[in-house]
Enzyme design. Structure first.
Site, PDB file in Angstrom:
ATOM      1  CB  ILE A   1      49.065  31.746  73.122  1.00 57.41           C
ATOM      2  CG1 ILE A   1      48.216  30.832  72.247  1.00 57.41           C
ATOM      3  CG2 ILE A   1      49.363  31.071  74.460  1.00 57.41           C
ATOM      4  CD1 ILE A   1      46.874  30.464  72.818  1.00 57.41           C
TER       5      ILE A   1
ATOM      6  CD  GLU B   1      60.939  12.340  74.676  1.00 60.73           C
ATOM      7  OE1 GLU B   1      61.460  12.636  73.593  1.00 60.73           O
ATOM      8  OE2 GLU B   1      61.496  12.575  75.787  1.00 60.73           O
ATOM      9  CD  GLU B   2      63.607  13.336  78.391  1.00 66.43           C
ATOM     10  OE1 GLU B   2      64.493  12.766  77.724  1.00 66.43           O
ATOM     11  OE2 GLU B   2      63.393  14.558  78.330  1.00 66.43           O
TER      12      GLU B   2
ATOM     13  CG  ASP C   1      54.836  35.481  72.973  1.00 66.21           C
ATOM     14  OD1 ASP C   1      53.723  34.931  73.000  1.00 66.21           O
ATOM     15  OD2 ASP C   1      54.980  36.701  72.812  1.00 66.21           O
TER      16      ASP C   1
END
Length: 520
Positions: A49, A176-177, A320
């Site tokens: 990716i 979600e928070e 990464d």
């Protein structure tokens, strides 16, 4: 990632403001980042990716927040604009997207669900991340990082032509928070049958923390921390993720399922879960700094839930590595589909492939046990009891391959003999058929207690063939058999071949050849 103590419901009464989605920089046009440390050949099926592509999505999230009051929180226009951005990326490459709405604190929230066509609809591999930020800032690490990483993985699925055995589903959760509101709504609104189709859930929340750690959810409680292991199947996720990090020389540590992120609603209904996490407000210890680098005595993310959680608050190396770990996990757990009509497994017995005689140690036969051999022809009273020719080549599986001084010298005697194949992994889709050639030969001193049986054994058993003896002469002659073994789809199975001279002493011989499992 939500706080241990959720913030008050200050959003009550706030209406959603429709926002114009910002023009997105094409991920495909983003420059390619330098390749990370190469993984072993065994991991090569999963594509790399490009870091630059993931960061391009983070730039878009930052721009959306900047244009919409500095955040992408539930009920705020920046959140809806974020949904529109991700949806546009997915729609453009062929995903089927659904926006699911829900209400919380007087505001409308949204989950974005994206399904990739194909794969077994009864075996869903789901990957998710929350897309909302807190109101205090743009939420680029928490959780633009997870959202951008899984978005780029989804786009890589489309670019690569990956055709997994499982059905792939991606999700971006709202609110979600404020207590996992979006993912909880999704799971709670699923019919029981739909929940059962989700075999594993992968969660990625904060994967680019600036003072990063490399944590993997402890699916089997091997670290002995917290509330214990996740549902059965969670350990496989943990081990798969760890395999990737091991391949690039990065040590990992377990982190508990503490209920702070969107895996919570899934594990509460028994769906196996797992994922990675690079740390939030917790303080990195000296031992962790020695293990991973970074600064001891400082939070993994000093900008956690603050306005400084911007594109400057990202550790590129951690982002990464985690993006590639996600890809490897999706490719590995998704499985490789077998093209329809192709051979899944076959054995002509011309070479030794790992069949095991008397695998359970319970056989009672005293002579003529199963073996892979070059058979010698035998006959008695004009009846061929063992064929010297095979269906193909020179070898088959046979009871007592040698001829000896007479037909009864190496025939099956004394009870049951069995032989078992090596492990065979069946695809999760299509109609699966076991085919093979066989014969059972005997003289008229045989009884119905004598038999040849072929079974396929996984978590359940499919009997492909049962032939019994009789008080009559039966000459050896190759015949064909086929059985549908689709009930064992997606399992690792073994073929068990058994023969018995189990009645009165009689002359019995059996053989099988040219076995294959095909998919249509």
């Amino acid at each position: 990632m939500r706080s241990r103590t959720p913030r008050p419901g200050w959003l009550a009464g706030l209406a959603v403001v429709a926002a114009t989605a910002l023009t997105a920089t094409s991920a495909a046009a983003a420059p390619t980042a330098p390749a990370p440390t190469a993984a072993p050949a065994a991991l090569a099926a999963a594509p790399d990716i490009p870091l630059a592509n993931v960061k391009a999505h983070l730039t878009q999230f930052q721009s959306i927040a900047t244009a919409n009051g500095g955040n992408r929180a539930h009920g705020r226009p920046g959140y809806l604009a974020s949904v529109n951005y991700v949806k546009g990326q997915l729609d453009a490459v062929g995903f089927t997207t659904t926006v699911q709405s829900f209400s919380y604190n007087g505001a409308t929230g949204y989950n974005l669900i994206a399904d990739w066509p194909g794969g077994d609809p009864n075996a869903v591999l789901m990957t998710g991340a929350h897309l909302d930020s807190v109101s205090a800032g743009p939420g680029i690490n928490d959780n633009g990082s997870g959202s951008a990483a899984i978005l780029e993985v989804a786009l890589a699925v489309a670019r690569s032509g990956f055709a997994p055995a499982k059905h792939l589903r991606f999700a971006w959760w709202g609110a979600e928070e404020l207590g996992l509101r979006g993912s909880r709504h999704y799971v709670n609104s699923l019919p029981t049958a739909e929940r059962a189709r989700i075999k594993q859930y992968l969660n990625f929340d904060m994967v680019g923390s600036p003072n990063a750690g490399y944590f993997v959810y402890d699916g089997d409680n091997s670290d002995g921390v917290g509330s214990g292991p996740g549902p059965a199947g969670s350990a496989q996720i943990e081990q798969t993720i760890q395999a990737y990090f091991t391949s690039i020389g990065v040590p990992t540590r377990g982190t508990d399922f503490d209920g702070r992120s969107d895996y919570g609603p899934f594990i509460s209904v028994g769906i196996p879960a797992g994922g990675t996490f690079t740390g939030a407000e917790g303080i990195k210890s000296s031992a962790q700094a020695s293990l991973w680098g970074g600064t001891a005595g400082q939070a993994f993310d000093p900008c956690y839930h603050r306005s400084c959680d911007t594109t400057a608050n990202i550790n590129d190396t951690a982002l990464d590595r985690n993006a590639d770990a996600i890809t490897y996990t999706v490719w590995t757990l998704g499985g490789t589909g077998t093209p329809p009509g192709s051979t899944v497994w076959s054995d002509t017995f011309e070479t030794a492939t790992g069949w095991t005689a008397n695998p359970s140690g319970t056989d009672t036969a005293t002579l003529g046990q199963w073996e892979r051999g070059d058979p010698a022809a035998t006959s008695s009273s004009g009846v061929t009891t063992q064929l010297g020719s095979t269906v193909s080549g020179s070898y088959d599986l046979v009871t007592g391959a040698a001829a000896g001084s007479g037909a009864g010298a190496y025939d099956l005697d004394g009870g049951v003999s069995s032989i078992r194949s090596p492990a065979i992994t069946l695809p999760a889709t299509g109609t699966l058929t076991l085919s093979f050639s066989w014969y059972l030969a005997h003289l008229n001193n045989a009884t119905s207690a004598d038999y040849l049986r072929v079974r396929v054994v996984g978590t359940s058993t499919v009997t492909a063939l049962t032939v019994t003896g009789a008080a009559s002469n039966r000459a050896a002659s190759w015949q064909s058999a086929a059985a549908d073994v689709s009930a064992l789809s997606g399992q690792t199975v073994r073929i068990l071949v058994e023969a018995a001279d189990a009645g009165t002493a009689s002359l019995v011989e059996a053989a099988v050849d040219d076995m294959a499992v095909t998919q249509s």
